[in-house]
Write a protein that holds these residues in place. Structure first.
Motif, PDB file in Angstrom:
ATOM      1  N   TYR A 139       4.190   8.364  -6.094  1.00  0.00           N
ATOM      2  CA  TYR A 139       5.596   8.016  -6.327  1.00  0.00           C
ATOM      3  C   TYR A 139       6.048   8.450  -7.716  1.00  0.00           C
ATOM      4  O   TYR A 139       7.159   8.963  -7.893  1.00  0.00           O
ATOM      5  N   ALA A 140       5.165   8.270  -8.704  1.00  0.00           N
ATOM      6  CA  ALA A 140       5.519   8.664 -10.067  1.00  0.00           C
ATOM      7  C   ALA A 140       5.801  10.167 -10.124  1.00  0.00           C
ATOM      8  O   ALA A 140       6.749  10.620 -10.779  1.00  0.00           O
TER       9      ALA A 140
ATOM     10  N   LEU B 192       0.321  16.464  -6.894  1.00  0.00           N
ATOM     11  CA  LEU B 192       0.851  15.562  -5.868  1.00  0.00           C
ATOM     12  C   LEU B 192      -0.081  15.522  -4.667  1.00  0.00           C
ATOM     13  O   LEU B 192      -0.437  14.450  -4.155  1.00  0.00           O
ATOM     14  N   ILE B 193      -0.513  16.700  -4.199  1.00  0.00           N
ATOM     15  CA  ILE B 193      -1.421  16.773  -3.056  1.00  0.00           C
ATOM     16  C   ILE B 193      -2.749  16.100  -3.390  1.00  0.00           C
ATOM     17  O   ILE B 193      -3.306  15.344  -2.597  1.00  0.00           O
TER      18      ILE B 193
ATOM     19  N   LYS C 181       0.827  -1.205   0.000  1.00  0.00           N
ATOM     20  CA  LYS C 181       0.000   0.000   0.000  1.00  0.00           C
ATOM     21  C   LYS C 181       0.866   1.262   0.000  1.00  0.00           C
ATOM     22  O   LYS C 181       0.566   2.230  -0.682  1.00  0.00           O
ATOM     23  N   TYR C 182       1.935   1.212   0.823  1.00  0.00           N
ATOM     24  CA  TYR C 182       2.792   2.399   0.930  1.00  0.00           C
ATOM     25  C   TYR C 182       4.009   2.316   0.029  1.00  0.00           C
ATOM     26  O   TYR C 182       4.707   3.302  -0.153  1.00  0.00           O
ATOM     27  N   PHE C 183       4.281   1.135  -0.452  1.00  0.00           N
ATOM     28  CA  PHE C 183       5.514   0.961  -1.203  1.00  0.00           C
ATOM     29  C   PHE C 183       5.247   0.123  -2.456  1.00  0.00           C
ATOM     30  O   PHE C 183       5.593  -1.050  -2.516  1.00  0.00           O
TER      31      PHE C 183
END
Lengths: 265, 262
Positions: free
Chosen positions: B226-227, B213-214, B38-40
């Motif tokens: 991440y992208a 991003l936000i 989920k985070y990575f």
């Protein structure tokens, strides 16, 4: 002989009051057209201060310098200086040719092509053909000083002030450069003042040597070097007149030094 | 000069190798499940997120806006910084008077400027110009002041003997001599400029990478986040390359000189 440069009672003190340091104590001498005059004195006698005053780079406290009869208050047109620190006097972002051409930056009546040609000619005169498009930092120390000399000559100055120009090069290069300077001075009928701490060099190069005392510095005496314009590293240095002049200057500098009280202040 | 080209290619080669190593480590961590996916996310998931944003068109428009803001920002801030440094060199009293002002403004972080700047300048281009220039101007200015002050006396005296005026000495001797150090400042400024633009977009923007991003983060679209981080990093490289190109033009002699000494 026409007088090109004359110093009259030139004095310079740094600081004021009790802490004042009197460097020059009233120096007087003159240089005639086409003459090669060496100025030599004991260490710390203010040779650089004197040179800066002659060049108009620094004001004297009292006394005057005149160049072609006009008082010097700022660097006058017609006086060029070759500094001891050639590596910082040349501009590393310019090629050797552009460095020499920059000597003519304020010379009027020459097109940029003419300046370029003149720069080329001067580089060849100091023996640097083939290095025009190189940069100063690609050359050895002696060659860099040749570029600086070429720039001084290119500036079409009547008087060339040489501030210990060979102090930073090795002994063999120094001998070659001495002969080169003498040869150029003769060829271009260039009036030169050489400031140096090297007595042999002073005598070898000059028509006349001005010997300075220790601080507060005045002219101790002048001595004419009657060895003709043609000098030779071996025979001139063995000539009894050369040896006599060298003896005279060395004695006078030694007596200045031994007469000096401990100056550790 | 050939040797320098070779060194440059070698540097690129090394960069690519390092980059590949990072990707391999990343992918191994993701595949081994050391961190919750989920985070990575894996490289493939990030690439898919990147592709989706390119197809929707939102990435390209955000990238163009952010990069142009950062480039314009660092260009105008550099010109302003160099002008102020020149002014300080010509008028020492200006330099002394400006020093406390600079010392006061310089440490303010870009984010702290945003709220008041929004009130006063609204959300348009003026906001970006103000924030970016105010935080980016300092490295070129301080480096310029220091470099102009430390130009060798011998070079200046040489100029005086050649009959140059104060202005000509500044223009033809001091500025070229100061260029390498000024460009070191501009290089630093270019990364600050990028940071300032993205922060301003995050806090007060309605477009650009920071805004995107936000938005993606609030929508919990982690691969896209991440992208976007990756795109920000590439922007840093683009800015650096642009600055290096100019540095070759204006201070290339110093690089060649250093290359020869090495």
């Amino acid at each position: 002989m026409d007088v090109v440069l004359e110093a009259r009672q030139l004095a310079k003190a740094y600081g004021v009051g009790r802490d004042a340091l009197q460097v020059l104590g009233g120096i007087s001498f003159s240089v005639g057209k086409g003459e090669f005059v060496s100025i030599v004195g004991p260490s710390g006698c203010g040779k650089t201060t004197l040179l800066f005053a002659l060049a108009g780079l620094q004001k004297a406290s009292t006394g005057t310098v005149t160049f072609n009869g006009r008082p010097v208050t700022a660097p006058p047109r017609g006086v060029a200086v070759v500094f001891q620190d050639y590596s910082r006097s040349l501009f590393p972002w310019k090629s050797n040719r552009d460095n020499v051409a920059f000597g003519m930056v304020r010379v009027e009546g020459l097109s940029s092509v003419q300046k370029r040609d003149k720069a080329q000619e001067m580089l060849e005169a100091v023996g640097l053909q083939g290095f025009e498009d190189k940069y100063p930092w690609q050359l050895s120390g002696g060659m860099q000083q040749r570029v600086a000399i070429a720039r001084g000559l290119a500036s079409q100055s009547e008087l060339l002030l040489l501030d210990e120009p060979l102090a930073a090069v090795d002994a063999q290069t120094r001998a070659d450069m001495q002969d080169l300077l003498l040869d150029l001075a003769m060829r271009f009928k260039q009036t030169c003042i050489l400031v140096t701490h090297d007595v042999e060099e002073a005598v070898y190069m000059a028509d006349r040597v001005v010997v300075l005392t220790r601080r507060p510095t005045v002219v101790d005496h002048e001595i004419a070097i009657n060895l003709g314009k043609q000098r030779d590293q071996i025979t001139t240095r063995e000539d009894h007149r050369f040896l006599a002049a060298r003896h005279d200057v060395m004695m006078s500098i030694r007596s200045s030094r031994t007469a000096a009280p401990a100056t550790a202040a | 000069m050939g040797a320098f080209r070779f060194m440059e290619i070698l540097a690129w080669f090394r960069a690519i190798i390092s980059f590949l190593i990072i990707i391999v480590i990343w992918q191994s961590i993701a595949l081994l499940g050391l961190v919750p996916e989920k985070y990575f996310p894996s490289i493939l998931a990030i690439a898919a997120g990147f592709r989706d944003m390119v197809i929707s068109g939102e990435l390209v428009s955000a990238e163009l806006r952010t990069l142009s803001r950062a480039l314009l920002g660092v260009a105008s801030a550099s010109l302003l910084g160099i002008s102020l440094a020149v002014l300080g060199d010509l008028f020492p009293s200006f330099r002394r008077g400006f020093a406390p002002i600079a010392a006061l403004i310089q440490p303010v972080p870009p984010a702290a400027l945003v709220p008041m700047a929004v009130f006063m300048l609204g959300l348009g281009p003026k906001l970006y110009a103000f924030i970016v220039i105010l935080v980016t101007v300092w490295p070129p200015y301080f480096n310029g002041v220091a470099a102009l002050a430390s130009v060798s006396d011998v070079q200046i005296r040489t100029g005086q003997m050649l009959g140059l005026s104060r202005w000509q000495i500044l223009r033809q001797i001091k500025l070229p001599a100061a260029m390498p150090e000024i460009f070191a400042g501009i290089r630093y400024a270019s990364s600050i400029s990028l940071i300032a633009v993205v922060v301003a977009e995050m806090l007060a923007g309605h477009d650009g990478l920071g805004f995107l991003l936000i938005r993606k983060a609030f929508a919990i679209r982690i691969p896209e986040v991440y992208a976007l981080m990756f795109v920000c990093a590439v922007n840093g490289l683009i800015m650096n390359t642009a600055v290096n190109g100019l540095r070759w033009r204006f201070a290339g002699w110093q690089l060649r000189m250093a290359g020869q000494a090495a």
